[in-house]
Enzyme design. Structure first.
Site, PDB file in Angstrom:
ATOM      1  N   ALA A 140       0.851  -1.192   0.000  1.00 47.65           N
ATOM      2  CA  ALA A 140       0.000   0.000   0.000  1.00 47.65           C
ATOM      3  C   ALA A 140       0.891   1.247   0.000  1.00 47.65           C
ATOM      4  O   ALA A 140       1.773   1.372   0.847  1.00 47.65           O
ATOM      5  CB  ALA A 140      -0.908  -0.005   1.229  1.00 47.65           C
ATOM      6  N   HIS A 444       5.638  -0.011  10.817  1.00 46.77           N
ATOM      7  CA  HIS A 444       5.895   1.277  10.155  1.00 46.77           C
ATOM      8  C   HIS A 444       6.718   2.194  11.061  1.00 46.77           C
ATOM      9  O   HIS A 444       6.353   3.327  11.288  1.00 46.77           O
ATOM     10  CB  HIS A 444       4.563   1.985   9.833  1.00 46.77           C
ATOM     11  CG  HIS A 444       3.727   1.287   8.810  1.00 46.77           C
ATOM     12  ND1 HIS A 444       2.399   1.589   8.598  1.00 46.77           N
ATOM     13  CD2 HIS A 444       4.022   0.308   7.928  1.00 46.77           C
ATOM     14  CE1 HIS A 444       1.912   0.827   7.648  1.00 46.77           C
ATOM     15  NE2 HIS A 444       2.876   0.026   7.217  1.00 46.77           N
ATOM     16  N   ASN A 478      12.413   4.576   6.708  1.00 45.84           N
ATOM     17  CA  ASN A 478      11.325   5.248   7.418  1.00 45.84           C
ATOM     18  C   ASN A 478      11.819   6.088   8.586  1.00 45.84           C
ATOM     19  O   ASN A 478      11.151   7.038   9.001  1.00 45.84           O
ATOM     20  CB  ASN A 478      10.315   4.213   7.923  1.00 45.84           C
ATOM     21  CG  ASN A 478       9.728   3.392   6.790  1.00 45.84           C
ATOM     22  OD1 ASN A 478       9.643   3.872   5.657  1.00 45.84           O
ATOM     23  ND2 ASN A 478       9.333   2.167   7.070  1.00 45.84           N
ATOM     24  N   THR A 490       6.368   3.694   3.252  1.00 42.20           N
ATOM     25  CA  THR A 490       7.449   3.299   2.330  1.00 42.20           C
ATOM     26  C   THR A 490       7.556   4.249   1.139  1.00 42.20           C
ATOM     27  O   THR A 490       8.670   4.591   0.709  1.00 42.20           O
ATOM     28  CB  THR A 490       7.230   1.846   1.854  1.00 42.20           C
ATOM     29  OG1 THR A 490       7.023   1.033   3.005  1.00 42.20           O
ATOM     30  CG2 THR A 490       8.432   1.331   1.089  1.00 42.20           C
TER      31      THR A 490
END
Ligand SMILES: Cc1cc2nc3c(=O)[nH]c(=O)nc-3n(C[C@H](O)[C@H](O)[C@H](O)COP(=O)(O)OP(=O)(O)OC[C@H]3O[C@@H](n4cnc5c(N)ncnc54)[C@H](O)[C@@H]3O)c2cc1C
Length: 522
Positions: A140, A444, A478, A490
């Site tokens: 995504a 993340h 990140n 990303t």
């Protein structure tokens, strides 16, 4: 690109123009941009992990053979493959409310993830393989919006466009999926008139191949033919970089340890890019004595809330399902982050709903809503390193200090209310209340080597990702993202890597051959 199976023996004593540590999407972006813009530069790219696919860095979902995919995932799971860690990323795993989410292809931090009454990051995970987490991700690639954006970079939008090119991102590839259209229509009707960013098809790093199968982007797509054709680019798997070497703060190279032979050797290079993920990039800098005040701080893990509904009034569907949570029937829908509602939502078919369900479910009929919340980013949320204890690779062990603030708790409560309300627009919540995942489950992690527009002690690198006060040292991934981003990071990490790579391409003098020192020494 050539791949060196072992970097010891004849290959010892490398010198290069640029060393890149890590082969995830961020490290691959440096290789690609440099291959496009400066094919004369000699690039050595190392990864502690093994080569698990051909081409290097490909997504394991593209492996059609189940056993081959399982073997590739297992090879990515760290220094001692986590045989005891059964995947909890299943229907039963969600239902058991597991304290530590385990996903195939990743492995958890053994210890040091939680102290005292802090929340910690119990689900903090890594992948160690050529391609990094980019061989296991969901692909995504939403653009950040409003306060998520890195607005001190004047070229931020162009960088995102380039990152979309490098990752092969498309909003179209599954936009017409029947379930996705249904989901988007219902969400749009309910939300768009009152929100500043409309519901949309999720941009995904995936494309259809000629035979109709999907090809999920990994670092292979980011490398592209430009890197694969570049004879000045050498990929060295199964080699841990244990130190960045500096002289009077200027980079002069790295120290490498061949994980197959145990050989340790130095590599000379005037430029080093550390793209070793948001936890191991600060680890390597810290181990090298590069300890800026902001290093490891401002750690941002997006609290994650999930929910599931059974779609109402679904017309009968034709078609087959792909393995995995996203398929051509359901696609992925996107409820973008807004400052007014500070969470980022993705809605897609769940193969396994969060709660067990005994009833009959049609393909695509159950959708999961995954909401990533904006974190109240604070200096004290950090990874520290232990000077006495080492991890499974012999690097300084991580010590995570991480908490949720009152503001975070309010955001999570709002996200739960929102996810229920948005789910009601779609169907029936037959599976119970939303679940909050354990901290770290987002995968993340951000902020630990954050970018800043001034060297005020609150950032680690400048707008080109060059570490303050350390010419020739760049950080990527990140960890560089300085904003409290709630969306999947990303794309932004690759955008910021593009800027750093262009700066190197512009400023770097040419001239080394990959094994120049060996030749000189011969
Ligand atoms: C299941 C899953 C789903 C995800 N879904 C999404 C998504 O939909 N969208 C999204 O944006 N993100 C997603 N992510 C996160 C995404 O994969 C990461 O953001 C991305 O891979 C980060 O890229 P990177 O290059 O910075 O780091 P990584 O991909 O983690 O690569 C870092 C590399 O550095 C290597 N390394 C570390 N230390 C050293 C050392 N000392 N020496 C040599 N090599 C070293 C590691 O072996 C690794 O290969 C997901 C991740 C997972 C696991």
């Amino acid at each position: 690109m050539s791949v060196v199976e072992s970097a010891s023996g004849d290959n010892r004593g490398f010198a290069a123009d640029v060393v890149i540590v890590g082969t995830g999407p961020a490290g691959a972006a440096y290789a690609r941009i440099l291959s496009e813009e400066r094919p004369d530069l000699r690039i050595l790219q190392f990864d502690a992990g093994a080569l698990i696919t051909d081409p290097p860095g490909a997504h394991v979902k593209n492996l059609v053979d189940d056993d081959a995919r399982a073997a590739a995932q297992r090879l990515s799971e760290g220094p001692h493959p986590s045989t005891t860690q059964e995947s909890t990323d299943t229907l039963d795993g969600y239902a058991s409310d597991a304290a530590r989410v385990v996903r195939a292809g990743t492995y958890l931090l053994d210890e040091g993830y939680q102290f005292g009454d802090e929340v910690g990051l119990p689900a903090l995970a890594f992948s160690t393989n050529v391609g990094g987490m980019g061989a296991h991700w969901t692909c995504a690639c939403p653009r950040p919006g409003e306060s998520e954006r890195v607005d001190f970079l004047p070229d931020f939008d162009e960088l995102l466009t380039t990152a979309e090119r490098l990752l092969g991102v498309s909003s179209e590839v599954m936009a017409a999926a029947p379930m996705a259209r249904l989901v988007r229509r219902r969400l749009s009707n309910g939300l768009d008139s009152r929100r500043s960013r409309p519901v949309a098809a999720m941009p995904l790093a995936v494309r259809f191949q000629d035979d109709g199968r999907l090809w999920w982007s990994g670092s292979d797509v980011v490398f592209g033919d430009e890197t694969r054709r570049n004879s000045n680019h050498l990929l060295v798997p199964q080699t841990l970089i244990t130190a960045v070497r500096t002289a009077y703060h200027r980079v002069i190279g790295v120290t490498a340890r061949d994980l197959q032979t145990g050989d340790i050797y130095d590599v000379e290079a005037p430029t080093v890019v550390v793209a070793a993920d948001a936890l191991r990039t600060p680890q390597l800098l810290w181990a090298s004595g590069i300890r800026l005040p902001a290093l490891g701080r401002y750690l941002n893990d997006q609290p994650q809330v999930v929910h599931a509904v059974k779609l109402r009034d679904v017309p009968p569907q034709e078609g087959t399902r792909e393995a995995g949570p996203i398929d051509v029937l359901s696609g992925v829908s996107w409820v973008p982050y807004t400052d007014a509602e500070p969470f980022h939502g993705q809605v897609m078919q769940l193969d396994a709903s969060p709660i067990p369900y005994d009833g009959e479910i049609l393909p695509g009929e159950v959708v999961g809503l995954g909401w990533f919340c904006q974190k109240d980013v604070r200096e004290e949320d950090r990874v520290e390193f232990d000077s006495q204890v080492v991890d499974g690779y012999g690097m300084p062990a991580m010590r995570i200090h991480y908490n949720l603030t009152e503001k975070d708790r309010r955001t999570i409560a709002r996200a739960k209310d929102a996810i229920v309300a948005f789910g009601d627009l779609l169907g029936d919540a037959e599976f119970g209340a939303p679940i909050e995942f354990p901290a770290g489950a987002s995968l993340h992690y951000q902020g630990t080597t954050r970018m800043g527009d001034t060297d005020d002690g609150r950032s680690v690198c400048d707008g080109n990702s060059q570490v303050w006060g350390h010419p020739g040292l760049y950080v990527a991934g990140n960890g560089v993202i300085p904003t409290a981003m709630a969306c999947n990071p990303t794309l932004t990490a690759v955008a910021l890597a593009t800027r750093g790579a262009r700066a190197i391409a512009k400023n770097q003098k040419a001239g080394r051959t990959v094994n120049q020192r060996s030749e000189q020494n011969a």
